[in-house]
Design a protein around this motif. Structure first.
Motif, mmCIF file in Angstrom:
data_model
loop_
_atom_site.group_PDB
_atom_site.id
_atom_site.type_symbol
_atom_site.label_atom_id
_atom_site.label_comp_id
_atom_site.label_asym_id
_atom_site.label_seq_id
_atom_site.Cartn_x
_atom_site.Cartn_y
_atom_site.Cartn_z
ATOM 1 N N ASP A 2 -1.406 2.435 10.699
ATOM 2 C CA ASP A 2 -0.180 1.672 10.988
ATOM 3 C C ASP A 2 0.794 1.684 9.809
ATOM 4 O O ASP A 2 1.354 0.656 9.445
ATOM 5 N N LEU A 3 0.963 2.826 9.216
ATOM 6 C CA LEU A 3 1.833 2.904 8.039
ATOM 7 C C LEU A 3 3.279 3.154 8.454
ATOM 8 O O LEU A 3 3.566 3.558 9.581
ATOM 9 N N ILE A 4 4.152 2.932 7.473
ATOM 10 C CA ILE A 4 5.572 3.208 7.680
ATOM 11 C C ILE A 4 5.908 4.510 6.955
ATOM 12 O O ILE A 4 5.694 4.622 5.742
ATOM 13 N N PHE A 5 6.388 5.473 7.713
ATOM 14 C CA PHE A 5 6.741 6.754 7.108
ATOM 15 C C PHE A 5 7.996 6.583 6.256
ATOM 16 O O PHE A 5 9.024 6.108 6.734
ATOM 17 N N LEU B 109 0.859 -1.172 0.000
ATOM 18 C CA LEU B 109 0.000 0.000 0.000
ATOM 19 C C LEU B 109 0.905 1.235 0.000
ATOM 20 O O LEU B 109 1.817 1.328 0.825
ATOM 21 N N ILE B 110 0.660 2.145 -0.935
ATOM 22 C CA ILE B 110 1.422 3.402 -0.937
ATOM 23 C C ILE B 110 0.433 4.534 -0.708
ATOM 24 O O ILE B 110 -0.588 4.634 -1.397
ATOM 25 N N CYS B 111 0.779 5.381 0.252
ATOM 26 C CA CYS B 111 -0.118 6.476 0.609
ATOM 27 C C CYS B 111 0.678 7.772 0.514
ATOM 28 O O CYS B 111 1.816 7.848 0.980
ATOM 29 N N ALA C 22 11.979 -1.072 10.054
ATOM 30 C CA ALA C 22 10.920 -0.086 10.253
ATOM 31 C C ALA C 22 10.684 0.093 11.745
ATOM 32 O O ALA C 22 9.721 -0.429 12.305
ATOM 33 N N PRO C 23 11.605 0.837 12.423
ATOM 34 C CA PRO C 23 11.450 1.029 13.865
ATOM 35 C C PRO C 23 10.236 1.896 14.179
ATOM 36 O O PRO C 23 9.694 2.580 13.305
ATOM 37 N N VAL C 24 9.846 1.859 15.450
ATOM 38 C CA VAL C 24 8.684 2.628 15.903
ATOM 39 C C VAL C 24 8.933 4.129 15.709
ATOM 40 O O VAL C 24 10.046 4.615 15.900
ATOM 41 N N LEU C 25 7.883 4.816 15.303
ATOM 42 C CA LEU C 25 7.980 6.267 15.123
ATOM 43 C C LEU C 25 7.682 6.910 16.472
ATOM 44 O O LEU C 25 6.529 7.212 16.793
ATOM 45 N N ALA D 234 4.226 13.970 1.880
ATOM 46 C CA ALA D 234 4.850 12.843 2.558
ATOM 47 C C ALA D 234 4.392 11.543 1.907
ATOM 48 O O ALA D 234 3.313 11.488 1.302
ATOM 49 N N VAL D 235 5.235 10.514 2.026
ATOM 50 C CA VAL D 235 4.900 9.211 1.464
ATOM 51 C C VAL D 235 5.030 8.167 2.565
ATOM 52 O O VAL D 235 5.973 8.206 3.366
ATOM 53 N N ALA D 236 4.076 7.245 2.609
ATOM 54 C CA ALA D 236 4.142 6.159 3.576
ATOM 55 C C ALA D 236 3.714 4.864 2.885
ATOM 56 O O ALA D 236 3.024 4.912 1.855
ATOM 57 N N THR D 237 4.134 3.759 3.434
ATOM 58 C CA THR D 237 3.775 2.472 2.821
ATOM 59 C C THR D 237 3.336 1.496 3.896
ATOM 60 O O THR D 237 3.459 1.766 5.107
ATOM 61 N N LYS D 238 2.836 0.350 3.432
ATOM 62 C CA LYS D 238 2.478 -0.718 4.354
ATOM 63 C C LYS D 238 2.524 -2.021 3.567
ATOM 64 O O LYS D 238 1.904 -2.110 2.500
ATOM 65 N N PRO D 239 3.253 -2.991 4.023
ATOM 66 C CA PRO D 239 3.251 -4.276 3.327
ATOM 67 C C PRO D 239 1.830 -4.839 3.341
ATOM 68 O O PRO D 239 1.099 -4.646 4.329
ATOM 69 N N TRP D 240 1.463 -5.503 2.292
ATOM 70 C CA TRP D 240 0.070 -5.955 2.166
ATOM 71 C C TRP D 240 0.089 -7.445 1.907
ATOM 72 O O TRP D 240 0.406 -7.902 0.825
ATOM 73 N N ALA D 241 -0.273 -8.181 2.919
ATOM 74 C CA ALA D 241 -0.164 -9.634 2.795
ATOM 75 C C ALA D 241 -1.383 -10.231 2.120
ATOM 76 O O ALA D 241 -1.282 -10.892 1.097
ATOM 77 N N THR D 242 -2.571 -9.931 2.679
ATOM 78 C CA THR D 242 -3.794 -10.499 2.120
ATOM 79 C C THR D 242 -4.028 -9.962 0.726
ATOM 80 O O THR D 242 -4.254 -8.773 0.574
ATOM 81 N N PRO D 243 -3.939 -10.807 -0.304
ATOM 82 C CA PRO D 243 -4.046 -10.276 -1.650
ATOM 83 C C PRO D 243 -5.461 -9.743 -1.905
ATOM 84 O O PRO D 243 -6.444 -10.386 -1.566
ATOM 85 N N ALA D 244 -5.434 -8.556 -2.416
ATOM 86 C CA ALA D 244 -6.597 -7.889 -2.992
ATOM 87 C C ALA D 244 -7.951 -8.129 -2.365
ATOM 88 O O ALA D 244 -8.871 -8.520 -3.044
ATOM 89 N N ASN D 245 -8.100 -7.906 -1.062
ATOM 90 C CA ASN D 245 -9.469 -7.596 -0.674
ATOM 91 C C ASN D 245 -9.585 -6.080 -0.784
ATOM 92 O O ASN D 245 -8.575 -5.367 -0.732
#
Ligand SMILES: Nc1ncnc2c1ncn2[C@@H]1O[C@H](COP(=O)(O)OP(=O)(O)OP(=O)(O)O)[C@@H](O)[C@H]1O
Ligand SMILES: [Mg+2]
Length: 843
Positions: A487-490, A418-420, A440-443, A467-478
């Motif tokens: 809970d994103l990673i800055f 996920l890219i935000c 990806a340490p705690v912010l 700003a850009v943040a991401t999140k690994p996405w395990a469950t495919p495409a729901n």
């Protein structure tokens, strides 16, 4: 034969039907129509507008004028005269009727056509596929069966079935009430509710992100929502200025009607001849009614529109010209007006603040896959052109200006992330970790503080940041939902340089000198706003930010807006609140903007301005379109608006005071004169010549003092003016009566001639005093006004000495009488000059 739509039965919404059925119903295909098919449909179905356009043929337009009550009255009078054997009077009345109507029709027709052509030149356009190619046509020309394409910021031109999309979302808030942009894509839908119709577009909604191609199914008034709530709704409510003018016209007309009847009664009571008295009363009603006022204002406004176009301002709503001249506060967006809008990527910084091109790549990928088409997205695409190569979007949450962020679910080779991206605080609010290499340490608070400090440092240099943040996405495409933005990673920032325009500082000075305060209403970081504002010379001491503004009640905000010139981090709704607060303070507010996020403010303001290259929504909402995105153009427009308004004011002042004065004089005359003061034909002629004398007013020059500050319509001002100047002219009429009757002992024909001359000379010449605040020769009139006024006066003065004069029952007055009339006229003009300042008041 080409008799398409009625695409669907009302009971079966088109989006629930299979595409083939719809193609068949509108006799079209994915290739769209040919030019000739489209033309035939347009002719049979009518334009894609909300109201049928009525274009009157000149014959009907002129015919309609003959049906106006006053003209009917006159025609009746002509008939009576003819019936009584007074052919001369009948002919004169007929000539006067024709003359006035022709004058009206020619003036109004030409000016209105010119203004309409200008309006058309900035009409919204739509991209439709005709003969296999996409072409841009006016939205009004879209017909069912057309295949059209829409992009970010466009207004959707018709109800349509979605054929193809690239990351397309639409904002249907005004139609369905759904606040978030809704994603659209082709595919079957069972629900009959338009809110669920993901495969349908609705006319008047706004394309928020991406691009879509769709098949028009219904246009104009056949569409589901029409224009009622949408940006397409035309503002047809009259402006205060129009309303007052109409009210004024009505009051004067009623008074004239009452007076005419009263005068008729008095005349009959005194045993004067019935027909003559009747005709006199009719002519009086005509002469005292400011029947030209509506026409004159339209003509003057239309002329103003033409002149403004020369200064690169296209007027969509004519009365906005007045509002622009009256504007006391201009609210403007930052980018594109204060700055050049040619935004370039300045930096790409990772979570530690180090240069790292990967951040721009992430942001560019997000922009590309999400279908974002903003200026910053353009800069990203230029800087990282291949960011999305090999990636596909599995889901998206469209960017919107309330949340200030948007996301995509980007997939490559089975892996998903996920890219935000969005405004820094909007992103940081949903991050709980930060990127550090592969970790990806705690912010924590210390890290947050460091990021905020860095951000402020960038903003203080005038650099905008996202700003850009991401999140690994395990469950495919729901399906992706707004709750997933947590809970994103800055990842870091992208910064953009958007320096102020060179012309901005000087333009702001001009506006300030013209009495227009400029407020900047931006969605950007308050620090960036302050920095840019400081560079162009605005007072950058205080910036009110959206979150703080949110805490204020409407009353508290109204108290605050007076001391603040800069606003940052405003949502579109907050921009509207600021406009309302200023209006509540009695300001006349202008709003200049170009984005989707400016459209509500543009709509709410007293005068909404947008620029030629702006998004469709902003242009649709605006009253005027600037052909160049430059505050200097606004300053030019303000000057032109004030000039136009000052000229309208001249008419209104002339008209209201002379009508009021004439009423008093006629009442006086009927009571004290042993005969009718003027014959009906003479009154009508007087009226016609007076109207002719005013033809030059729209061209006239204006006092610099009238250009130097906001000019606002004030009904009280007009009443005051008429209340002083009217009786003044009656005093001199009274003197005329006394001098003629008791000084020269003239008979009726000579009396009428002398009064006719005095009355027309005073009425015409006073324009040279009314048109300026100071001494009349200080600011010379425009040659056109000089010519029209002096010609009309010349005709009036010469007429009694000609054959036509005998027809009109004038008598040649003696030299003494003429001299006396000249003296009285001069006396009146001197007196008018002396009291005009008092009559005009401060206004
Ligand atoms: N395409 C985008 N992608 C990510 N964030 C964006 C995008 N567009 C805007 N933003 C964020 O939303 C904020 C508000 O948008 P924007 O600055 O365009 O508002 P605005 O009122 O039009 O500002 P301006 O006065 O500069 O024109 C921006 O400062 C930025 O942080
Ligand atoms: Mg903007």
């Amino acid at each position: 034969m080409d008799h398409p739509p009625r695409a669907t039965k009302a009971s079966v919404p088109f989006w629930t039907q299979p595409p083939d059925a719809i193609f068949a119903a509108v006799s079209s295909g994915a290739q769209g129509l040919t030019g000739s098919e489209a033309a035939a449909r347009l002719a049979s179905i009518g334009p894609n507008t909300d109201r049928p356009v009525r274009r009157l043929s000149p014959v009907i337009a002129i015919g309609q004028r003959f049906l106006e009550p006053l003209i009917l009255l006159l025609l009746f009078a002509a008939g009576v005269s003819a019936g009584m054997g007074d052919v001369a009077s009948a002919c004169i009345i007929a000539a006067i009727i024709i003359g006035s109507i022709a004058l009206d029709a020619i003036q109004e027709g030409r000016a209105a056509r010119a203004a309409e052509a200008l309006r058309q030149s900035v009409a919204l356009s739509a991209e439709v596929r005709r003969d296999g190619k996409f072409v841009s046509i006016p939205t009004a020309g879209v017909v069912p069966g057309d295949v059209f394409r829409v992009r970010t910021g466009d207004v959707i031109p018709a109800d349509a079935l979605v054929l193809e999309v690239a990351s397309f979302t639409a904002n249907e808030a005004a139609l369905t009430g759904e606040p978030y942009p809704v994603e659209k894509r082709p595919g079957p839908i069972l629900s009959r509710s338009p809110a669920d119709a993901a495969n349908a577009l609705f006319r008047g909604a706004i394309a928020q992100t991406g691009e879509a191609t769709a098949l028009a199914v219904a246009t104009g008034r056949k569409t589901l929502f029409g224009a009622v709530a949408s940006v397409l709704a035309e503002d047809t409510a009259p402006s205060p200025f129009q309303r007052d003018l109409r009210a004024l016209g009505l009051v004067v007309a009623r008074a004239a009607g009452v007076l005419s009847v009263a005068v008729l009664a008095v005349n009959l009571l005194f045993g004067r001849p019935l027909i003559e008295s009747l005709m006199f009363a009719v002519a009086l009603a005509v002469g005292l009614t400011p029947e030209l006022l509506p026409m004159i204002t339209t003509v003057t406004l239309s002329r103003g529109a033409v002149r403004m176009a020369r200064r690169r301002v296209i007027v969509k709503r004519l009365t906005a010209i007045h509002d622009l001249g009256a504007m006391t506060v201009l609210c403007t967006d930052k980018t594109g007006t204060l700055t050049s809008a040619e935004i370039v990527l300045a930096g790409s910084l990772n979570a530690n603040g180090e240069d790292d091109p990967h951040i721009a790549t992430l942001a560019g990928r997000c922009a590309e896959l999400a279908g974002d088409r903003g200026a910053m997205d353009g800069a990203l695409a230029t800087a990282a052109p291949r960011a999305a190569e090999g990636w596909t979007a599995q889901g998206r949450i469209g960017f919107n200006y309330e949340r200030r962020r948007g996301s995509v679910l980007a997939a490559q080779a089975g892996a998903c992330v996920l890219i935000c991206k969005g405004a820094p605080e909007a992103i940081l609010a949903v991050c709980d970790r930060r990127r550090a290499g592969t970790d990806a340490p705690v912010l924590d608070d210390a890290a947050r503080d460091a990021i905020t400090a860095r951000l402020n440092g960038l903003a203080a240099q005038g650099l905008r940041a996202i700003a850009v943040a991401t999140k690994p996405w395990a469950t495919p495409a729901n399906a992706l939902a707004p709750e997933d933005e947590a809970d994103l990673i800055f990842e870091g920032f992208c910064t953009f340089a958007d320096p102020p325009k060179e012309s901005a500082a000087a333009a702001l000075k001009r506006l300030a000198a013209a009495g227009v305060r400029v407020n900047v209403l931006s969605g950007d970081d308050p620090l960036v706003v302050a920095r840019i504002a400081g560079l162009v010379g605005l007072n950058a001491d205080a910036v009110l930010a959206g979150p703080e503004l949110e805490m204020l009640s409407d009353e508290a905000l109204a108290a605050r807006v007076q001391g603040v010139a800069l606003y940052g981090r405003l949502t579109p709704d907050q921009k509207v609140r600021v406009v309302r607060a200023l209006q509540a303070r009695g300001e006349t507010v202008g709003f200049l903007g170009d984005g989707v996020n400016d459209a509500p403010g543009i709509r709410t303001a007293d005068v909404g301005l947008s620029v030629d290259g702006a998004t469709g929504v902003a242009r649709a909402a605006a009253d005027m379109i600037l052909l160049a995105p430059d505050l200097n153009v606004v300053a030019d427009g303000v000057a032109e608006g004030r000039r136009t308004f000052a000229n309208i004011l001249k008419y209104v002042r002339m008209g209201s005071s002379s009508n009021f004065g004439n009423m008093l004089s006629m009442a006086m005359a009927s009571l004290f004169l042993p005969f009718l003061p003027l014959l009906a034909t003479q009154i009508l002629l007087n009226n016609l010549l007076y109207d002719l004398s005013e033809i030059g007013i729209p061209f006239d020059t204006v006092d610099p003092s009238d250009l130097g500050r906001p000019q606002r319509w004030s009904m009280r001002g007009i009443v005051r003016y008429a209340g002083i100047m009217g009786p003044l002219s009656s005093v001199f009429d009274g003197i005329t009566f006394v001098v003629l009757l008791h000084g020269f002992h003239v008979a009726a024909p000579e009396f009428r001639t002398a009064w006719f001359e005095e009355s027309i000379a005073t009425q015409i010449l006073v324009v040279f005093l009314i048109r300026t605040r100071g001494l009349p020769w200080r600011t010379p009139p425009d040659p056109w006004l000089l010519v029209s006024a002096l010609c009309a006066l010349g005709v009036a003065l010469v007429l009694p000495f000609t054959i036509a004069g005998r027809w009109l029952a004038f008598a040649v007055p003696g030299a003494g009488v003429l001299l006396a009339m000249g003296g009285i006229t001069a006396g009146y003009l001197v007196a008018a000059q002396l009291v005009k300042g008092m009559a005009a008041g401060k206004n």
